[in-house]
Motif scaffolding. Structure first.
Motif, PDB file in Angstrom:
ATOM      1  N   ASP A  40      80.242 -58.387  26.524  1.00 47.11           N
ATOM      2  CA  ASP A  40      80.654 -57.104  25.962  1.00 47.11           C
ATOM      3  C   ASP A  40      82.039 -57.168  25.325  1.00 47.11           C
ATOM      4  OD1 ASP A  40      78.580 -55.103  26.284  1.00 47.11           O
ATOM      5  OD2 ASP A  40      78.730 -55.497  28.421  1.00 47.11           O
TER       6      ASP A  40
ATOM      7  N   GLN B  65      94.102 -45.263  23.002  1.00 39.75           N
ATOM      8  CA  GLN B  65      92.694 -44.848  22.924  1.00 39.75           C
ATOM      9  C   GLN B  65      92.568 -43.322  22.985  1.00 39.75           C
ATOM     10  OE1 GLN B  65      91.234 -47.637  26.325  1.00 39.75           O
ATOM     11  NE2 GLN B  65      89.435 -47.190  25.097  1.00 39.75           N
ATOM     12  N   THR B  73      83.691 -37.232  20.215  1.00 40.67           N
ATOM     13  CA  THR B  73      82.555 -36.325  20.403  1.00 40.67           C
ATOM     14  C   THR B  73      82.462 -35.274  19.299  1.00 40.67           C
ATOM     15  OG1 THR B  73      83.909 -34.915  21.826  1.00 40.67           O
ATOM     16  CG2 THR B  73      82.540 -36.566  22.920  1.00 40.67           C
ATOM     17  N   LEU B  85      84.141 -44.827  17.352  1.00 38.20           N
ATOM     18  CA  LEU B  85      83.930 -45.367  18.699  1.00 38.20           C
ATOM     19  C   LEU B  85      84.187 -46.883  18.714  1.00 38.20           C
ATOM     20  CD1 LEU B  85      83.052 -45.057  21.632  1.00 38.20           C
ATOM     21  CD2 LEU B  85      80.670 -45.076  20.885  1.00 38.20           C
ATOM     22  N   GLN B  89      87.120 -48.592  20.827  1.00 41.36           N
ATOM     23  CA  GLN B  89      86.708 -49.672  21.736  1.00 41.36           C
ATOM     24  C   GLN B  89      87.530 -50.931  21.466  1.00 41.36           C
ATOM     25  OE1 GLN B  89      83.212 -51.858  20.741  1.00 41.36           O
ATOM     26  NE2 GLN B  89      82.486 -51.917  22.860  1.00 41.36           N
ATOM     27  N   ARG B 109      97.474 -57.710  35.882  1.00 44.30           N
ATOM     28  CA  ARG B 109      97.194 -56.488  35.127  1.00 44.30           C
ATOM     29  C   ARG B 109      97.392 -55.255  36.017  1.00 44.30           C
ATOM     30  NH1 ARG B 109      91.259 -55.028  33.002  1.00 44.30           N
ATOM     31  NH2 ARG B 109      91.288 -57.176  32.253  1.00 44.30           N
ATOM     32  N   ARG B 301      95.513 -41.134  32.011  1.00 43.11           N
ATOM     33  CA  ARG B 301      95.420 -42.540  32.426  1.00 43.11           C
ATOM     34  C   ARG B 301      95.373 -42.656  33.957  1.00 43.11           C
ATOM     35  NH1 ARG B 301      92.500 -45.200  30.339  1.00 43.11           N
ATOM     36  NH2 ARG B 301      93.149 -46.741  31.847  1.00 43.11           N
ATOM     37  N   ALA B 304      91.946 -41.593  35.239  1.00 46.25           N
ATOM     38  CA  ALA B 304      90.918 -42.623  35.020  1.00 46.25           C
ATOM     39  C   ALA B 304      91.053 -43.723  36.074  1.00 46.25           C
ATOM     40  CB  ALA B 304      91.042 -43.215  33.612  1.00 46.25           C
TER      41      ALA B 304
ATOM     42  N   SER C  26      79.557 -41.810  25.166  1.00 43.41           N
ATOM     43  CA  SER C  26      80.784 -41.946  24.363  1.00 43.41           C
ATOM     44  C   SER C  26      81.920 -41.098  24.933  1.00 43.41           C
ATOM     45  CB  SER C  26      80.524 -41.582  22.901  1.00 43.41           C
ATOM     46  OG  SER C  26      80.502 -40.184  22.705  1.00 43.41           O
ATOM     47  N   GLU C  27      81.580 -40.077  25.728  1.00 43.25           N
ATOM     48  CA  GLU C  27      82.620 -39.248  26.351  1.00 43.25           C
ATOM     49  C   GLU C  27      83.521 -40.077  27.285  1.00 43.25           C
ATOM     50  OE1 GLU C  27      80.635 -36.041  28.416  1.00 43.25           O
ATOM     51  OE2 GLU C  27      79.784 -35.203  26.578  1.00 43.25           O
ATOM     52  N   CYS C  29      84.831 -43.006  26.681  1.00 43.29           N
ATOM     53  CA  CYS C  29      85.740 -43.927  26.006  1.00 43.29           C
ATOM     54  C   CYS C  29      87.200 -43.573  26.313  1.00 43.29           C
ATOM     55  CB  CYS C  29      85.479 -43.900  24.506  1.00 43.29           C
ATOM     56  SG  CYS C  29      86.431 -45.124  23.611  1.00 43.29           S
ATOM     57  N   GLY C  30      87.913 -44.520  26.886  1.00 45.90           N
ATOM     58  CA  GLY C  30      89.310 -44.301  27.252  1.00 45.90           C
ATOM     59  C   GLY C  30      89.501 -43.823  28.683  1.00 45.90           C
ATOM     60  N   HIS C  31      88.412 -43.591  29.411  1.00 50.72           N
ATOM     61  CA  HIS C  31      88.532 -42.994  30.745  1.00 50.72           C
ATOM     62  C   HIS C  31      87.785 -43.762  31.840  1.00 50.72           C
ATOM     63  CE1 HIS C  31      90.294 -39.438  28.800  1.00 50.72           C
ATOM     64  NE2 HIS C  31      89.347 -39.594  27.891  1.00 50.72           N
ATOM     65  N   ALA C  32      87.297 -44.950  31.536  1.00 48.38           N
ATOM     66  CA  ALA C  32      86.472 -45.690  32.500  1.00 48.38           C
ATOM     67  C   ALA C  32      87.340 -46.321  33.601  1.00 48.38           C
ATOM     68  CB  ALA C  32      85.658 -46.758  31.770  1.00 48.38           C
ATOM     69  N   LEU C  35      89.060 -51.638  32.158  1.00 53.09           N
ATOM     70  CA  LEU C  35      88.888 -51.881  30.715  1.00 53.09           C
ATOM     71  C   LEU C  35      87.538 -52.513  30.384  1.00 53.09           C
ATOM     72  CD1 LEU C  35      92.367 -53.191  29.522  1.00 53.09           C
ATOM     73  CD2 LEU C  35      91.195 -51.116  28.778  1.00 53.09           C
ATOM     74  N   GLU C  37      84.686 -52.174  31.787  1.00 51.36           N
ATOM     75  CA  GLU C  37      83.615 -51.165  31.806  1.00 51.36           C
ATOM     76  C   GLU C  37      83.748 -50.212  30.621  1.00 51.36           C
ATOM     77  OE1 GLU C  37      80.973 -51.032  33.605  1.00 51.36           O
ATOM     78  OE2 GLU C  37      81.487 -52.521  35.137  1.00 51.36           O
ATOM     79  N   ASP C  38      84.971 -49.905  30.243  1.00 46.31           N
ATOM     80  CA  ASP C  38      85.218 -49.031  29.096  1.00 46.31           C
ATOM     81  C   ASP C  38      84.571 -49.633  27.846  1.00 46.31           C
ATOM     82  OD1 ASP C  38      86.801 -47.420  27.061  1.00 46.31           O
ATOM     83  OD2 ASP C  38      87.781 -46.749  28.896  1.00 46.31           O
ATOM     84  N   ILE C  39      84.797 -50.930  27.676  1.00 51.02           N
ATOM     85  CA  ILE C  39      84.276 -51.635  26.504  1.00 51.02           C
ATOM     86  C   ILE C  39      82.754 -51.719  26.571  1.00 51.02           C
ATOM     87  CG2 ILE C  39      84.229 -53.909  25.382  1.00 51.02           C
ATOM     88  CD1 ILE C  39      87.242 -54.149  26.337  1.00 51.02           C
ATOM     89  N   ALA C  40      82.221 -51.990  27.763  1.00 48.82           N
ATOM     90  CA  ALA C  40      80.770 -52.110  27.908  1.00 48.82           C
ATOM     91  C   ALA C  40      80.078 -50.772  27.645  1.00 48.82           C
ATOM     92  CB  ALA C  40      80.425 -52.618  29.308  1.00 48.82           C
ATOM     93  N   ALA C  42      81.115 -48.387  25.749  1.00 50.88           N
ATOM     94  CA  ALA C  42      81.170 -48.118  24.312  1.00 50.88           C
ATOM     95  C   ALA C  42      80.087 -48.903  23.583  1.00 50.88           C
ATOM     96  CB  ALA C  42      82.553 -48.455  23.759  1.00 50.88           C
ATOM     97  N   ASN C  43      79.840 -50.142  24.011  1.00 53.01           N
ATOM     98  CA  ASN C  43      78.754 -50.918  23.391  1.00 53.01           C
ATOM     99  C   ASN C  43      77.412 -50.217  23.561  1.00 53.01           C
ATOM    100  OD1 ASN C  43      80.069 -53.070  22.223  1.00 53.01           O
ATOM    101  ND2 ASN C  43      79.926 -54.387  24.025  1.00 53.01           N
ATOM    102  N   ALA C  45      76.881 -47.023  24.053  1.00 53.11           N
ATOM    103  CA  ALA C  45      76.860 -45.817  23.218  1.00 53.11           C
ATOM    104  C   ALA C  45      76.639 -46.182  21.751  1.00 53.11           C
ATOM    105  CB  ALA C  45      78.166 -45.039  23.383  1.00 53.11           C
TER     106      ALA C  45
END
Lengths: 94, 330, 253
Positions: A40, B65, B73, B85, B89, B109, B301, B304, C26-27, C29-32, C35, C37-40, C42-43, C45
């Motif tokens: 991914d 982001q 949305t 998106l 991403q 990290r 942030r 999340a 897509s909701e 994105c930026g909140h996962a 990182l 999982e966020d990227i995955a 988005a893929n 979506a």
């Protein structure tokens, strides 16, 4: 115990016939998820046909101080390189 | 830029005579454009400054982001939604590459994230401004990514190998970001009167914040000298800002939009555009946490991260159980 | 030959499922939680938005009234939507999102596998492309459901709660109606009921590994795919989705 996911190094074969090349790192709880995350994260632009992951702590590496003894001896072995040998043009491609 | 006001961990540059032999050898490598790699010897201050700079750069990508994510949305077509998106991403990906580069210096990290959440590390001031209409999405891609790429292209030559390589990858991926932003702006600027109004509003609002991304004037930027000598920073703030203005004004003119401030004029003698200073007191306010969105950005942030804790722990615990079962089965 | 209005209706069901679920995912994105999982997400979506463009594009073509995929996505009202109720359910926590994804992926992958042999070559073509994407979605969502179900006590409880909440919205996918019967008769699409055994096999296996308990009740909320009875959630979703197109109609973006 730290609950940070382990760090993995990612190697991707860009095209059939090429070697796997180091492309970067990521975090994942285990090898299966590391491969999926690598797919991914590092193949979003169709960059790969095969993925290797290895947990970063398992990589053994040369130390920077070894640079002299490890690599410089090969510099003097110029006869390993094809251009060392002058072959007359008449002989044709070799 | 994405890393603004990075305090170099030392003030003043050492002369060759003041350096130890190790430091001299290190500086020689840098002067010869030989990359520094993770396991090489490096001065502690070099390491500390890099961690700060790369960390701030990474935080900027991830916090960055949010303003664009604000419109995913509400994107007006399926194609725009997909483009936006994919772009946001990419920012997550860039954050990940940069955190990885910082990790090669021995900083995890999670630790960097903790420092951000505790307010002990910063991210770029630009992401504390809101995105208020759809044209902001075009303007962010065009101006903010446009400004970022001016800096990042230069940073591909930075002295630290993993940082330079992350920059190469990021620049390659970023090339579509500014273009998609400008393309969206074109549709708006050449569209209906309402769309044109949105485009002008976005340009006017985001112009000065984009100028601020390059940081204060070189004369005010006290920490640059050592970073330049170490090639952690490759071009000065004012150089990069001028380069950005020069490339952007013709693009504004092509859109047929009004210039965002009256000070912009071609200067024949300099061969560059003149432009007005942003309000530097506003810049300092934003850095101190008083920008329009600082609090909301950090809350988002932290939320999340906190909401995700059980997920990270759960998946890790499963991995441990699985490994233990595999051992037991042997 | 199947009547175009039935085919149109069927294609809306396919396209609206991916439109609405793609929007939901897509909701994040930026909140996962992390990182990676966020990227995955988005893929996932992005794949679904791409599938939406294909399904709704074909629907618009079949309808023949000069509309396109965007017109269908951005200017219909709630009663025109034909997605399953499952996909319009709110994201909830990450566990609920992944549970919803897994339940849909399992159904979706089986359906697409059958659609690949559709008598309508356009549908077979889209299904072939989408099927590759969805096989990966299923692999990933199943693995995450297993990981969180068989993780900590807290993650287990949250996943069980997600399953209990979403389960009544699963059955709708397997209930056929007139539109389905027309598709079956024309060899275009399978009878939804015929997908259930394979679905049960997948979820039983995954939930066993995840140490989650499958609810016994087979009660199913319905009305989504027929458009008779959506949940309250859908109206909020589409008012966000459609806002710009509704406020500034006729613009090019």
């Amino acid at each position: 115990m730290s609950n940070e996911w382990p760090l993995w190094e990612v190697f991707i074969r860009g095209q059939h016939g090429l070697s796997h090349r180091h492309v970067g790192s990521l975090h994942a709880p285990d090898a299966d998820m590391a491969i999926k995350n690598a797919r991914d994260v590092y193949t979003r632009r169709n960059e790969g046909v095969s993925i290797w992951v290895v947990e970063a702590r398992h990589i053994a590496a040369t130390a920077p101080g070894d640079k002299g003894p490890l690599f410089e001896p090969s510099e003097s072995k110029v006869y390993r390189h094809p251009t060392f040998f002058d072959i007359p043009d008449e002989v044709g491609h070799m | 830029m994405y890393a603004q006001m990075i305090k170099t961990a030392r003030s003043g540059v050492k002369t060759r005579e003041e350096m130890t032999e190790q430091e001299r050898a290190f500086q020689d490598k840098i002067d010869a454009d030989i990359k520094i790699e993770p396991r090489d010897w490096m001065p502690d201050d070099y390491r500390a400054t890099l961690i700060r700079q790369i960390g701030q750069h990474a935080h900027s990508e991830v916090v960055g982001q949010l303003p664009e994510g604000n419109w995913i949305t509400r994107a007006p077509t399926l194609e725009r939604k997909a483009i936006l998106l994919a772009k946001v991403q990419d920012e997550a990906g860039h954050g990940l590459y940069l955190y990885s580069a910082a990790e090669t210096l021995g900083e995890s990290r999670d630790e960097l994230v903790r420092l951000l959440h505790e307010g002990r590390m910063k991210y770029s001031s630009i992401f504390n401004y809101p995105t208020l209409n759809w044209a902001d999405i075009g303007a962010v891609g065009w101006l903010v990514d446009g400004a970022a790429i001016v800096n990042q292209v230069a940073l591909q030559r930075t002295s630290y190998g993993p940082y330079a390589r992350a920059m190469v990858r990021i620049c390659k991926e970023e090339s579509f970001h500014a273009r998609q932003g400008y393309h969206a702006m074109m549709k708006m600027a050449l569209g209906s009167p309402e769309q044109r109004k949105m485009a002008q509003d976005a340009l006017n609002r985001l112009w000065f914040p984009a100028m601020m991304m390059f940081g204060p004037h070189d004369s005010e930027s006290t920490h640059s000298e050592q970073s330049m000598a170490w090639k952690i920073k490759v071009k000065s703030n004012d150089e990069l800002r001028q380069q950005f203005v020069d490339q952007t004004i013709p693009q504004i003119e092509y859109l047929g939009l009004e210039l965002p401030e009256p000070g912009i004029k071609w200067n024949e003698d300099r061969g560059h555009y003149d432009f007005s200073d942003p309000d530097w007191s506003e810049f300092m306010d934003v850095l101190r946490g008083n920008g329009p969105c600082n609090v909301d950005r950090m809350n988002a942030r932290r939320k999340a991260w906190d909401d995700g804790e059980w997920v990270r722990d759960g998946l890790l615990e499963h991995a441990r159980k699985k490994a233990a079962r595999a051992v037991a089965a042997e | 030959m199947v009547r175009d209005d039935f085919l149109f209706e069927y294609l809306l069901r396919l396209g609206d499922n991916t439109l609405i679920l793609g929007h939901r995912v897509s909701e994040w994105c930026g909140h996962a939680p992390v990182l990676e999982e966020d990227i995955a997400l988005a893929n996932t979506a992005l794949d679904m938005i791409g599938q939406t463009q294909m399904w709704l594009g074909l629907a618009a073509e079949v309808e023949g009234k000069g509309r396109n995929a965007d017109a269908l996505a951005f200017t219909r009202d709630v009663w025109d939507f034909r997605n399953l109720l499952l996909v319009e359910m709110p994201n909830g926590d990450f566990g609920q999102t992944l549970m919803r994804q897994f339940l849909f992926d399992a159904f979706h992958s089986i359906l697409l596998g059958r659609l690949m042999t559709s008598s309508d070559t356009r549908i077979a073509g889209i299904a072939a492309k989408a099927s590759k994407e969805v096989s990966y979605h299923l692999e990933r969502s199943a693995e995450t459901v297993v990981g969180l179900g068989d993780g900590t006590e807290q993650s287990h409880e949250r996943m069980q709660a997600a399953l209990d909440y979403l389960w009544p919205y699963v059955g709708e996918a397997f209930i056929g109606d007139t539109v389905d019967a027309e598709m079956v008769a024309a060899g275009i699409a399978p009878d939804p009921a015929s997908l259930r055994a394979e679905f049960d096999e997948i979820v039983t296996r995954v939930f066993a590994e995840a140490t989650l308990k499958l609810p016994e009740s087979r009660f199913a909320h319905k009305g989504g795919k027929t458009g008779n009875f959506h949940t309250e959630h859908l109206g909020h979703l589409i008012s966000t989705l459609q806002w710009l197109q509704r406020a500034y109609p006729g613009c090019t973006w």
